[in-house]
Scaffold this active site. Sequence first.
Site, PDB file in Angstrom:
ATOM      1  N   HIS A   1       0.840  -1.205   0.000  1.00 36.80           N
ATOM      2  CA  HIS A   1       0.000   0.000   0.000  1.00 36.80           C
ATOM      3  C   HIS A   1       0.877   1.258   0.000  1.00 36.80           C
ATOM      4  O   HIS A   1       0.696   2.161  -0.832  1.00 36.80           O
ATOM      5  CB  HIS A   1      -0.894  -0.026   1.246  1.00 36.80           C
ATOM      6  CG  HIS A   1      -1.754   1.193   1.418  1.00 36.80           C
ATOM      7  ND1 HIS A   1      -3.065   1.230   1.017  1.00 36.80           N
ATOM      8  CD2 HIS A   1      -1.491   2.417   1.930  1.00 36.80           C
ATOM      9  CE1 HIS A   1      -3.575   2.435   1.283  1.00 36.80           C
ATOM     10  NE2 HIS A   1      -2.626   3.175   1.843  1.00 36.80           N
ATOM     11  N   GLU A   2       1.813   1.302   0.928  1.00 37.79           N
ATOM     12  CA  GLU A   2       2.660   2.493   1.044  1.00 37.79           C
ATOM     13  C   GLU A   2       3.569   2.637  -0.184  1.00 37.79           C
ATOM     14  O   GLU A   2       3.884   3.749  -0.594  1.00 37.79           O
ATOM     15  CB  GLU A   2       3.477   2.465   2.335  1.00 37.79           C
ATOM     16  CG  GLU A   2       2.634   2.447   3.622  1.00 37.79           C
ATOM     17  CD  GLU A   2       1.668   3.621   3.762  1.00 37.79           C
ATOM     18  OE1 GLU A   2       1.931   4.695   3.198  1.00 37.79           O
ATOM     19  OE2 GLU A   2       0.602   3.433   4.411  1.00 37.79           O
TER      20      GLU A   2
ATOM     21  N   HIS B   1       1.806   4.757  -2.650  1.00 34.80           N
ATOM     22  CA  HIS B   1       1.948   6.196  -2.380  1.00 34.80           C
ATOM     23  C   HIS B   1       3.327   6.687  -2.840  1.00 34.80           C
ATOM     24  O   HIS B   1       3.455   7.713  -3.501  1.00 34.80           O
ATOM     25  CB  HIS B   1       1.812   6.467  -0.880  1.00 34.80           C
ATOM     26  CG  HIS B   1       0.403   6.402  -0.369  1.00 34.80           C
ATOM     27  ND1 HIS B   1      -0.602   7.178  -0.884  1.00 34.80           N
ATOM     28  CD2 HIS B   1      -0.163   5.676   0.628  1.00 34.80           C
ATOM     29  CE1 HIS B   1      -1.741   6.935  -0.223  1.00 34.80           C
ATOM     30  NE2 HIS B   1      -1.504   6.015   0.703  1.00 34.80           N
TER      31      HIS B   1
ATOM     32  N   GLU C   1      -4.594   8.055  -2.801  1.00 34.48           N
ATOM     33  CA  GLU C   1      -5.142   6.795  -2.299  1.00 34.48           C
ATOM     34  C   GLU C   1      -5.495   5.856  -3.449  1.00 34.48           C
ATOM     35  O   GLU C   1      -5.410   4.637  -3.309  1.00 34.48           O
ATOM     36  CB  GLU C   1      -6.360   7.079  -1.411  1.00 34.48           C
ATOM     37  CG  GLU C   1      -6.790   5.907  -0.570  1.00 34.48           C
ATOM     38  CD  GLU C   1      -5.815   5.529   0.549  1.00 34.48           C
ATOM     39  OE1 GLU C   1      -4.842   6.275   0.808  1.00 34.48           O
ATOM     40  OE2 GLU C   1      -6.022   4.463   1.163  1.00 34.48           O
TER      41      GLU C   1
END
Lengths: 500, 500
Positions: free
Chosen positions: B265-266, B269, B295
Amino acid sequence: MPSQTDSEKIYNKLIRKIKRIKNIGNAEGLLRWDQQVMMPNAGTPARSQQLSALSSIQHELLTDEKIGKMLDEIDEEEISKERRSAIREIKREFERAKRLPTELIEKISKASSEAFSKWLKSKEENDFSIFAPNLEKLIELKTKYAEYIDPDVAPYQVLFEDYEPYLGLEIASDTLSKLRKELVPFIEKIKESEVKPDRSTFENNFSGEKQREFAQHVLDILGFKWEYGRLDTAPHPFTSGTQYDVRVTTRFEDNLLDGLFSTIHEFGHANYTLGLPKEKYGTPLGESRGFTFHESQSRLWENHIGRSRPFWEYILPELKKKFPSIDASIEDVYKTVNKVHEDNLIRVDADELTYHMHIILRFEIENDLIENNIEVKEIPSVWNDKMENYLGVRPENDSEGCLQDVHWSHGSFGYFPTYSLGSVLSAQIYNSAKNDIDRLEEKMRNGKFESLKKWLTEKIHRYGKRYTTNELIQKSIGEEFNPSHFIDYIKNKYSEIYEI
Amino acid sequence: MPSQTDSEKIYNKLIRKIKRIKNIGNAEGLLRWDQQVMMPNAGTPARSQQLSALSSIQHELLTDEKIGKMLDEIDEEEISKERRSAIREIKREFERAKRLPTELIEKISKASSEAFSKWLKSKEENDFSIFAPNLEKLIELKTKYAEYIDPDVAPYQVLFEDYEPYLGLEIASDTLSKLRKELVPFIEKIKESEVKPDRSTFENNFSGEKQREFAQHVLDILGFKWEYGRLDTAPHPFTSGTQYDVRVTTRFEDNLLDGLFSTIHEFGHANYTLGLPKEKYGTPLGESRGFTFHESQSRLWENHIGRSRPFWEYILPELKKKFPSIDASIEDVYKTVNKVHEDNLIRVDADELTYHMHIILRFEIENDLIENNIEVKEIPSVWNDKMENYLGVRPENDSEGCLQDVHWSHGSFGYFPTYSLGSVLSAQIYNSAKNDIDRLEEKMRNGKFESLKKWLTEKIHRYGKRYTTNELIQKSIGEEFNPSHFIDYIKNKYSEIYEI
């Protein structure tokens, strides 16, 4: 509470403004720590811009005419002595700053960020020419800087006073001359001695991880307050931060002693920072007196504690527990940790004695650079010649010669002398502590450092910048700055070790 | 080069001012990262003051009347379209900022720093009353903040527009209602299904160190550029930084999957941040479009890649190499990583489906708090009731209930909806990528992500804030924002897994 005088009201308003500036300065300090400890390589272009923005904004805020007006309006008779001393410091900073154009500050900040990364590369590739243009630029900018501050004084003196505002360049210069005069022949004698301490016990591929654990253990023993700080590694160890959050760095090399003494040295800095009064954070009364005093603290712990017999009586068994391969007597180890490395080229690896020769060399070169007596391209040969003259060794390349230190890449000219001044002062302070503290060496022998720490905080740390350097020496130990303490100490110590 | 128009000259001057402000903002970002990842506990009082100084100085610089004057003086016809869009963003920021008093900004910054440390304590001691007064204060301050910006609009809408300025609260609200309407009954059906994937394979006291090594390996596979970033741990993972220096954080829990998906997930980003044009650093054209798009990137990597069959065909053998105790088939693992945790209370541990219920709950509560429909002290019971209504589970204490998330302690009200908006958008973007990229899933199956990364950078990242949210969706995938992609995707995926 009695009603405030007008001057007190203005003082409080002024302090709010100063705190804001100091907070931005402390943010800048964190970015610099991060750059050396955490930042990924490619981050430099953005970091340089960030640092430049932070440093220029501090300059703008400090030179705001409202600050000048407040300083004029405060009647010093109407405020306490303590506050008067804060005003003395603020005034000094304000007056220096207002002479400097913001663009110059920005240029220096940017140039030093860029120079730092070029210095790294230059050192790594062992090629002075990579760094040389950046160094030239920085010398040019810092000379301009000095001329803006005071065109009537030699620029090197102005720069030196950024790091040590009160002791005077003459005292620094005299002290270094004295050290050179006394120590160069003394080092000669040591070289002729038949005593040859051996460092090989500590050169044994000790794992970095175990060294880190031991460094943490040493900090525990010395009483480092972990809730207020961190320990990390950096190629060139340093300590930064505030009384709320101090960042110690160290390094772990092949030789166990390098990392160990680096850790103890930096602990001394951190212990000073953590001894500053918390309630004065962000004001001159919550900041360290300056570089000379800071270095007196790190050297006191590194040398007068860390390289003493009593300390090793305590620490050697601890060290053997962690590194069972070490098998040496206390007497051998005492000699080892004080060994004069005859062929050492690196300042940060030097013993207490030859260390000052490294400083004298740098002092002379940077003085000559700023005063335009030599050119940047001459540095490598001048450096190597001086090494040969003072210490009888000659670097084979610039990485172990004129590229070894980070300072000039930060534009820090005039910083080096404070290392020797601090060392010299540490001997004076240690003698005074020994007089005042009951059975100090016995306490060290038992790993008890609380009373020394308390003494240092009470005598020195808690005052922040309340007194000038000279006043604080007088206040804390009742004497003037006097290098003879150090010279006596070092000659006694080494005469005994080297049997001369 | 043609000579610059006056407007271009002013534009360049304006951009220099804006860059300076953004550099201070990025310094602030680093201090916030450090506070969560590196800072010793006792550092909070000083850090709060530093952050407050940095945030207030940005505000002062941004609201400088010179900026207003420059914005007025620029004739938009005289500058390029790209620059016009930078002006749109600067104007928006300037106009919001100039309505806010500096003291309020300082108060919010200080209050949120203090609230953060109280939130930590509150969560640790499982006692909402520790944090409640700080939360009340923040709500009061942020409501004032909203009223200053626009007294004619509901304060929650103003706050929401800090995070998503262009999509509109109505679309957000409609989207969340739609998700609630569609997904609550769908989740009910899943609960009734006899398919019960098992997560125990991944709950096995895997060492933190090995998990870290695997997380690094996963970042290697995804193509993380280490020279531009770091990976650390934080209790509440986040990513911050710039295109020169991005800081990813993750966490390593008992269940291997939590840390793994957090890392992926990170990465999403970070990959967005690193795709921003370097030459536009410090300007709106070098900044991400905003929270919804950010997001969409993290969710695309976490869910559409990380929880897909093709990805697991590649990663499962790698995982087994690192953790030989794992013994499961690809089909089992695919179900496991998509399992609906029926009794899960924690947003960040939620699957793709129930996740949105966690967001809807927060959206409703924060809306009610800001609009004064409920009081802070009611939060725990309202929270628990809603959990029961939407997900059929009830927290036994506040640490696993209303204290689980950091956002409100930062004063970030209106942030949560962007999580769902981003998720929904990620399905739309992924569908478009799949259309455009030749054999995308086969590439994923072989651990090849270059073409997807290139596509994302070309379609989205490189534009920075050049387009508004709606324009960028249109520009990149040729459609309007449309949650039906997500609803179709999630229903298809879960119907297959749960055989309904």
